[in-house]
Write an enzyme that holds these catalytic residues in place. Structure first.
Site, PDB file in Angstrom:
ATOM      1  N   TRP A 172      34.382   7.279  22.443  1.00  0.00           N
ATOM      2  CA  TRP A 172      34.292   8.726  22.642  1.00  0.00           C
ATOM      3  C   TRP A 172      35.344   9.467  21.820  1.00  0.00           C
ATOM      4  CZ3 TRP A 172      38.337  11.528  24.776  1.00  0.00           C
ATOM      5  CH2 TRP A 172      39.350  10.778  25.384  1.00  0.00           C
ATOM      6  N   GLU A 182      31.404  16.844  21.259  1.00  0.00           N
ATOM      7  CA  GLU A 182      32.370  17.806  21.787  1.00  0.00           C
ATOM      8  C   GLU A 182      32.923  18.756  20.735  1.00  0.00           C
ATOM      9  OE1 GLU A 182      35.181  16.442  24.743  1.00  0.00           O
ATOM     10  OE2 GLU A 182      34.141  14.524  24.925  1.00  0.00           O
ATOM     11  N   ASP A 202      40.786  19.359  27.384  1.00  0.00           N
ATOM     12  CA  ASP A 202      40.747  18.247  28.328  1.00  0.00           C
ATOM     13  C   ASP A 202      39.478  18.363  29.165  1.00  0.00           C
ATOM     14  OD1 ASP A 202      41.297  16.945  31.067  1.00  0.00           O
ATOM     15  OD2 ASP A 202      42.986  16.230  29.883  1.00  0.00           O
ATOM     16  N   LYS A 204      38.967  17.851  32.152  1.00  0.00           N
ATOM     17  CA  LYS A 204      39.187  18.408  33.496  1.00  0.00           C
ATOM     18  C   LYS A 204      39.533  19.892  33.475  1.00  0.00           C
ATOM     19  CE  LYS A 204      41.020  13.942  35.060  1.00  0.00           C
ATOM     20  NZ  LYS A 204      41.226  13.351  33.722  1.00  0.00           N
ATOM     21  N   SER A 267      45.986   6.131  30.237  1.00  0.00           N
ATOM     22  CA  SER A 267      44.702   5.742  30.821  1.00  0.00           C
ATOM     23  C   SER A 267      43.791   5.127  29.767  1.00  0.00           C
ATOM     24  CB  SER A 267      44.011   6.945  31.478  1.00  0.00           C
ATOM     25  OG  SER A 267      43.899   8.014  30.558  1.00  0.00           O
ATOM     26  N   HIS A 272      47.745   9.847  22.437  1.00  0.00           N
ATOM     27  CA  HIS A 272      47.308  11.237  22.570  1.00  0.00           C
ATOM     28  C   HIS A 272      48.404  12.033  23.247  1.00  0.00           C
ATOM     29  CE1 HIS A 272      46.019   8.948  26.096  1.00  0.00           C
ATOM     30  NE2 HIS A 272      46.124  10.071  26.807  1.00  0.00           N
TER      31      HIS A 272
END
Length: 342
Positions: A172, A182, A202, A204, A267, A272
Protein backbone atom coordinates in the site's frame (compact mmCIF):
# COMPACT_ATOMS: atom_id res chain seq x y z
CA UNK A 1 -22.32 -13.94 27.84
CA UNK A 2 -21.98 -10.54 29.51
CA UNK A 3 -24.93 -8.17 29.81
CA UNK A 4 -23.17 -5.76 27.44
CA UNK A 5 -22.74 -8.45 24.83
CA UNK A 6 -26.33 -9.51 25.26
CA UNK A 7 -27.56 -5.95 24.74
CA UNK A 8 -25.53 -5.56 21.56
CA UNK A 9 -26.55 -8.94 20.21
CA UNK A 10 -30.21 -8.32 20.92
CA UNK A 11 -30.04 -5.21 18.74
CA UNK A 12 -28.66 -7.17 15.82
CA UNK A 13 -32.00 -8.31 14.49
CA UNK A 14 -32.24 -8.61 10.72
CA UNK A 15 -35.75 -7.17 10.97
CA UNK A 16 -34.25 -3.75 11.67
CA UNK A 17 -32.87 -3.52 8.13
CA UNK A 18 -35.40 -2.07 5.64
CA UNK A 19 -36.68 -4.77 3.23
CA UNK A 20 -35.56 -2.81 0.16
CA UNK A 21 -32.02 -2.57 1.45
CA UNK A 22 -31.95 -6.24 2.48
CA UNK A 23 -33.09 -7.17 -1.02
CA UNK A 24 -30.41 -4.96 -2.55
CA UNK A 25 -27.71 -6.64 -0.45
CA UNK A 26 -28.97 -10.12 -1.35
CA UNK A 27 -29.14 -9.30 -5.09
CA UNK A 28 -25.65 -7.80 -5.08
CA UNK A 29 -24.19 -10.72 -3.16
CA UNK A 30 -25.68 -13.29 -5.52
CA UNK A 31 -25.15 -11.40 -8.77
CA UNK A 32 -21.49 -10.73 -7.97
CA UNK A 33 -19.00 -13.25 -6.75
CA UNK A 34 -18.09 -10.96 -3.86
CA UNK A 35 -15.83 -11.93 -1.00
CA UNK A 36 -15.66 -8.55 0.71
CA UNK A 37 -18.34 -6.47 2.39
CA UNK A 38 -16.71 -3.31 1.02
CA UNK A 39 -18.42 -3.93 -2.33
CA UNK A 40 -21.91 -3.54 -0.88
CA UNK A 41 -24.04 -1.03 0.99
CA UNK A 42 -25.27 -2.68 4.12
CA UNK A 43 -27.23 -2.33 7.36
CA UNK A 44 -25.49 -3.06 10.65
CA UNK A 45 -28.09 -5.77 11.32
CA UNK A 46 -26.30 -8.14 8.90
CA UNK A 47 -23.30 -8.19 11.25
CA UNK A 48 -23.31 -10.96 13.86
CA UNK A 49 -21.11 -10.29 16.88
CA UNK A 50 -18.75 -13.07 17.93
CA UNK A 51 -16.55 -11.35 20.51
CA UNK A 52 -15.63 -7.93 21.89
CA UNK A 53 -11.86 -7.78 21.40
CA UNK A 54 -11.29 -4.67 23.48
CA UNK A 55 -13.10 -1.65 24.87
CA UNK A 56 -10.88 1.44 25.14
CA UNK A 57 -12.65 3.85 27.51
CA UNK A 58 -9.98 6.54 27.07
CA UNK A 59 -10.49 6.73 23.31
CA UNK A 60 -14.22 5.93 23.42
CA UNK A 61 -13.44 3.06 21.06
CA UNK A 62 -14.58 -0.54 20.86
CA UNK A 63 -13.19 -3.34 18.64
CA UNK A 64 -15.54 -6.17 17.74
CA UNK A 65 -14.99 -9.48 15.95
CA UNK A 66 -17.87 -10.95 14.00
CA UNK A 67 -19.24 -12.28 10.72
CA UNK A 68 -21.39 -10.63 8.06
CA UNK A 69 -24.40 -12.68 6.97
CA UNK A 70 -23.74 -14.23 3.59
CA UNK A 71 -19.96 -14.19 4.04
CA UNK A 72 -17.79 -16.93 5.52
CA UNK A 73 -14.77 -14.84 6.50
CA UNK A 74 -14.43 -13.08 9.83
CA UNK A 75 -14.53 -9.31 10.14
CA UNK A 76 -13.30 -6.74 12.63
CA UNK A 77 -15.23 -3.53 13.21
CA UNK A 78 -13.68 -0.63 15.13
CA UNK A 79 -16.20 1.94 16.38
CA UNK A 80 -15.04 5.27 17.79
CA UNK A 81 -17.04 8.31 18.90
CA UNK A 82 -16.59 11.29 16.58
CA UNK A 83 -14.94 14.48 17.77
CA UNK A 84 -16.88 17.67 18.42
CA UNK A 85 -16.51 20.47 15.90
CA UNK A 86 -14.57 23.65 16.69
CA UNK A 87 -17.13 25.67 14.75
CA UNK A 88 -19.17 27.72 17.24
CA UNK A 89 -22.13 28.08 14.90
CA UNK A 90 -22.35 24.32 14.48
CA UNK A 91 -22.13 23.76 18.22
CA UNK A 92 -25.00 26.17 18.95
CA UNK A 93 -27.29 23.56 17.40
CA UNK A 94 -26.40 21.27 20.28
CA UNK A 95 -28.05 23.62 22.76
CA UNK A 96 -31.71 23.67 21.78
CA UNK A 97 -35.06 22.62 23.22
CA UNK A 98 -34.61 19.02 22.02
CA UNK A 99 -31.39 18.49 23.99
CA UNK A 100 -32.08 17.79 27.67
CA UNK A 101 -29.55 17.42 30.48
CA UNK A 102 -30.56 14.85 33.13
CA UNK A 103 -28.77 15.30 36.45
CA UNK A 104 -27.07 12.25 37.90
CA UNK A 105 -25.67 14.01 40.98
CA UNK A 106 -24.03 17.24 42.12
CA UNK A 107 -21.61 18.32 44.81
CA UNK A 108 -21.26 22.03 45.59
CA UNK A 109 -20.60 23.80 42.25
CA UNK A 110 -19.99 20.55 40.32
CA UNK A 111 -22.75 18.59 38.62
CA UNK A 112 -22.68 15.35 36.62
CA UNK A 113 -25.30 15.02 33.88
CA UNK A 114 -26.37 12.65 31.14
CA UNK A 115 -27.16 14.20 27.78
CA UNK A 116 -28.62 12.78 24.56
CA UNK A 117 -28.20 15.37 21.77
CA UNK A 118 -29.53 15.45 18.22
CA UNK A 119 -28.63 12.62 15.85
CA UNK A 120 -26.03 14.72 13.99
CA UNK A 121 -23.96 14.94 17.18
CA UNK A 122 -24.10 11.19 17.85
CA UNK A 123 -21.91 10.10 14.94
CA UNK A 124 -19.54 7.14 15.19
CA UNK A 125 -16.52 6.56 12.97
CA UNK A 126 -16.39 2.95 11.79
CA UNK A 127 -13.40 1.08 10.39
CA UNK A 128 -14.18 -2.32 8.88
CA UNK A 129 -11.56 -4.97 8.15
CA UNK A 130 -13.02 -7.66 5.94
CA UNK A 131 -11.99 -10.29 5.29
CA UNK A 132 -10.01 -10.24 8.55
CA UNK A 133 -7.20 -12.71 9.13
CA UNK A 134 -6.27 -14.14 12.51
CA UNK A 135 -3.43 -11.60 12.58
CA UNK A 136 -5.93 -8.75 12.28
CA UNK A 137 -8.09 -10.20 15.03
CA UNK A 138 -5.09 -10.72 17.28
CA UNK A 139 -3.90 -7.15 16.64
CA UNK A 140 -7.07 -5.66 18.13
CA UNK A 141 -7.45 -8.11 21.02
CA UNK A 142 -6.68 -6.61 24.44
CA UNK A 143 -3.34 -7.83 25.81
CA UNK A 144 -1.02 -7.14 28.73
CA UNK A 145 1.95 -4.94 27.83
CA UNK A 146 5.65 -5.21 28.72
CA UNK A 147 8.57 -2.78 28.38
CA UNK A 148 11.65 -3.97 26.48
CA UNK A 149 15.03 -2.21 26.83
CA UNK A 150 16.49 -3.15 23.48
CA UNK A 151 20.26 -2.84 23.12
CA UNK A 152 21.71 -2.90 19.61
CA UNK A 153 22.94 -6.43 20.33
CA UNK A 154 19.38 -7.51 21.14
CA UNK A 155 18.20 -5.76 17.99
CA UNK A 156 20.63 -7.78 15.86
CA UNK A 157 19.97 -11.04 17.70
CA UNK A 158 16.17 -10.92 18.07
CA UNK A 159 14.40 -7.97 16.47
CA UNK A 160 16.11 -7.82 13.08
CA UNK A 161 15.72 -11.56 12.33
CA UNK A 162 12.06 -11.22 13.36
CA UNK A 163 11.57 -8.31 10.93
CA UNK A 164 13.35 -10.15 8.11
CA UNK A 165 11.43 -13.39 8.61
CA UNK A 166 7.99 -11.81 8.98
CA UNK A 167 5.70 -11.06 6.06
CA UNK A 168 4.71 -7.44 6.63
CA UNK A 169 2.93 -6.19 3.53
CA UNK A 170 3.86 -2.62 2.59
CA UNK A 171 2.45 -2.76 -0.94
CA UNK A 172 0.00 0.00 0.00
CA UNK A 173 2.97 2.34 0.60
CA UNK A 174 4.39 1.70 -2.86
CA UNK A 175 0.91 2.28 -4.30
CA UNK A 176 0.98 5.78 -2.80
CA UNK A 177 4.58 6.52 -3.82
CA UNK A 178 3.92 5.28 -7.36
CA UNK A 179 0.63 7.20 -7.65
CA UNK A 180 -1.49 4.07 -7.88
CA UNK A 181 -3.70 4.83 -4.87
CA UNK A 182 -4.83 7.58 -2.48
CA UNK A 183 -3.80 10.36 -4.85
CA UNK A 184 -6.58 12.58 -3.53
CA UNK A 185 -5.01 12.37 -0.06
CA UNK A 186 -1.55 13.60 -1.06
CA UNK A 187 -0.75 16.95 0.57
CA UNK A 188 2.77 17.46 -0.72
CA UNK A 189 5.41 15.72 -2.85
CA UNK A 190 9.15 16.20 -3.29
CA UNK A 191 10.38 13.84 -6.03
CA UNK A 192 14.09 13.89 -5.21
CA UNK A 193 15.33 10.28 -4.93
CA UNK A 194 17.50 10.90 -1.85
CA UNK A 195 15.70 13.62 0.10
CA UNK A 196 12.24 13.41 -1.43
CA UNK A 197 9.01 12.24 0.19
CA UNK A 198 5.23 12.36 0.02
CA UNK A 199 2.96 13.72 2.74
CA UNK A 200 -0.42 12.00 2.81
CA UNK A 201 -3.45 12.11 5.08
CA UNK A 202 -3.35 9.56 7.87
CA UNK A 203 -6.10 6.99 7.37
CA UNK A 204 -7.55 7.86 10.81
CA UNK A 205 -7.74 11.63 10.23
CA UNK A 206 -11.31 12.91 10.04
CA UNK A 207 -10.37 16.12 8.21
CA UNK A 208 -10.84 18.46 11.19
CA UNK A 209 -7.87 20.85 11.75
CA UNK A 210 -7.95 20.18 15.50
CA UNK A 211 -7.26 16.47 14.83
CA UNK A 212 -4.67 16.98 12.07
CA UNK A 213 -2.77 13.74 11.40
CA UNK A 214 -0.46 13.37 8.39
CA UNK A 215 2.28 10.92 7.43
CA UNK A 216 5.49 11.59 5.48
CA UNK A 217 6.71 8.65 3.38
CA UNK A 218 10.26 9.00 1.97
CA UNK A 219 11.22 7.53 -1.39
CA UNK A 220 14.31 6.04 0.25
CA UNK A 221 13.51 2.62 1.70
CA UNK A 222 14.53 2.63 5.37
CA UNK A 223 13.02 0.10 7.78
CA UNK A 224 13.19 1.99 11.07
CA UNK A 225 15.17 4.54 13.10
CA UNK A 226 17.68 1.75 13.86
CA UNK A 227 19.01 2.20 10.29
CA UNK A 228 19.38 5.98 10.43
CA UNK A 229 22.79 7.69 10.36
CA UNK A 230 24.42 10.95 9.18
CA UNK A 231 23.74 10.06 5.54
CA UNK A 232 20.01 10.47 6.23
CA UNK A 233 20.22 13.92 7.85
CA UNK A 234 19.39 15.83 4.62
CA UNK A 235 16.26 13.66 4.20
CA UNK A 236 15.14 14.09 7.82
CA UNK A 237 15.72 17.85 7.77
CA UNK A 238 13.89 18.20 4.45
CA UNK A 239 10.90 16.33 5.85
CA UNK A 240 10.86 18.61 8.89
CA UNK A 241 11.33 21.90 7.03
CA UNK A 242 9.23 21.28 3.93
CA UNK A 243 6.57 19.46 5.95
CA UNK A 244 6.09 22.25 8.48
CA UNK A 245 6.07 24.85 5.69
CA UNK A 246 3.30 23.17 3.70
CA UNK A 247 1.22 22.53 6.84
CA UNK A 248 1.54 26.18 7.87
CA UNK A 249 0.43 27.30 4.42
CA UNK A 250 -2.36 24.78 3.91
CA UNK A 251 -3.77 24.39 7.44
CA UNK A 252 -2.55 27.58 9.19
CA UNK A 253 -0.78 25.54 11.89
CA UNK A 254 2.73 26.68 12.79
CA UNK A 255 5.73 24.39 13.34
CA UNK A 256 5.61 25.11 17.09
CA UNK A 257 2.07 23.69 17.17
CA UNK A 258 3.05 20.37 15.60
CA UNK A 259 4.14 17.11 17.17
CA UNK A 260 6.52 15.54 14.62
CA UNK A 261 7.68 12.06 15.54
CA UNK A 262 8.64 8.53 14.51
CA UNK A 263 7.60 5.26 16.14
CA UNK A 264 9.79 2.49 17.46
CA UNK A 265 8.62 -0.20 17.27
CA UNK A 266 6.60 0.96 14.25
CA UNK A 267 3.38 -0.70 13.13
CA UNK A 268 4.98 -1.29 9.70
CA UNK A 269 8.65 -1.43 8.77
CA UNK A 270 8.97 1.40 6.28
CA UNK A 271 10.31 4.58 7.88
CA UNK A 272 7.59 7.21 8.14
CA UNK A 273 7.20 10.46 10.04
CA UNK A 274 4.00 11.51 11.80
CA UNK A 275 2.78 15.12 11.80
CA UNK A 276 0.01 15.81 14.34
CA UNK A 277 -1.58 18.91 15.81
CA UNK A 278 0.00 19.39 19.23
CA UNK A 279 -3.33 19.81 21.04
CA UNK A 280 -4.59 16.49 19.63
CA UNK A 281 -3.67 13.63 21.94
CA UNK A 282 -3.48 11.03 19.23
CA UNK A 283 -2.62 7.40 20.09
CA UNK A 284 1.05 6.47 19.93
CA UNK A 285 2.52 9.68 21.39
CA UNK A 286 3.78 8.17 24.64
CA UNK A 287 7.43 7.96 25.62
CA UNK A 288 7.65 4.19 25.18
CA UNK A 289 6.85 4.51 21.46
CA UNK A 290 7.29 8.03 20.04
CA UNK A 291 10.63 9.69 19.18
CA UNK A 292 10.50 13.38 18.25
CA UNK A 293 12.04 14.02 14.83
CA UNK A 294 14.00 16.99 16.21
CA UNK A 295 15.53 14.73 18.88
CA UNK A 296 16.40 12.05 16.31
CA UNK A 297 18.16 14.67 14.18
CA UNK A 298 20.12 16.05 17.15
CA UNK A 299 21.14 12.57 18.29
CA UNK A 300 22.57 11.77 14.85
CA UNK A 301 24.33 15.14 14.70
CA UNK A 302 26.00 14.32 18.03
CA UNK A 303 26.90 10.78 16.96
CA UNK A 304 26.46 9.52 13.42
CA UNK A 305 25.84 5.93 14.49
CA UNK A 306 23.77 6.86 17.57
CA UNK A 307 20.97 4.43 16.72
CA UNK A 308 23.48 1.61 16.33
CA UNK A 309 24.63 2.17 19.92
CA UNK A 310 21.58 3.39 21.81
CA UNK A 311 19.32 1.29 24.00
CA UNK A 312 15.76 1.89 22.82
CA UNK A 313 12.82 1.10 25.07
CA UNK A 314 9.43 0.11 23.71
CA UNK A 315 6.32 -1.87 24.49
CA UNK A 316 5.46 -5.39 23.36
CA UNK A 317 2.10 -7.03 23.87
CA UNK A 318 1.73 -10.52 25.33
CA UNK A 319 1.55 -13.32 22.75
CA UNK A 320 2.73 -11.08 19.91
CA UNK A 321 5.55 -12.79 17.95
CA UNK A 322 8.20 -10.32 19.13
CA UNK A 323 7.08 -10.76 22.75
CA UNK A 324 7.41 -14.55 22.40
CA UNK A 325 10.95 -14.23 21.00
CA UNK A 326 12.07 -12.04 23.91
CA UNK A 327 10.35 -14.44 26.31
CA UNK A 328 12.20 -17.41 24.82
CA UNK A 329 15.52 -15.58 25.22
CA UNK A 330 14.76 -14.87 28.89
CA UNK A 331 14.61 -11.09 28.36
CA UNK A 332 11.04 -11.07 29.69
CA UNK A 333 10.08 -13.02 32.80
CA UNK A 334 6.58 -14.42 32.47
CA UNK A 335 4.50 -13.91 35.61
CA UNK A 336 1.36 -15.98 35.85
CA UNK A 337 -1.49 -14.48 37.83
CA UNK A 338 -2.68 -16.50 40.82
CA UNK A 339 -6.28 -17.07 41.74
CA UNK A 340 -6.63 -15.63 45.23
CA UNK A 341 -10.28 -16.57 45.62
CA UNK A 342 -11.12 -18.98 48.46
Amino acid sequence: MSSTMAEISSNNSADECPPTKKAKIQIENTSKNVNSIHETEFCSSIFNIKKILQNNCMRKQICIEGVFKGFEDSAVIILEKQNFSDDEQSMTELFNKDTVFHKLYNNDIYGNYECFPLKKFNGINATIIHPATEKHIEKFRRKELHIIDETYELYQKITLPYIESSSFSIEWIYNILEHKAEQDKIIYEDKDEKTGFIIVNDLKWDGQPNTLKLIALPFQKIRSIRELNAFHLPLLKNIREAGTAVIAKKFNISASQLRIYLHYQPSYYYLHVHFAYLMFETPGIYVEKAHLLSTVIRNIELMSDYYMKATLSYVVAEQDPLYIKFLEEGIINEVKSKNTED
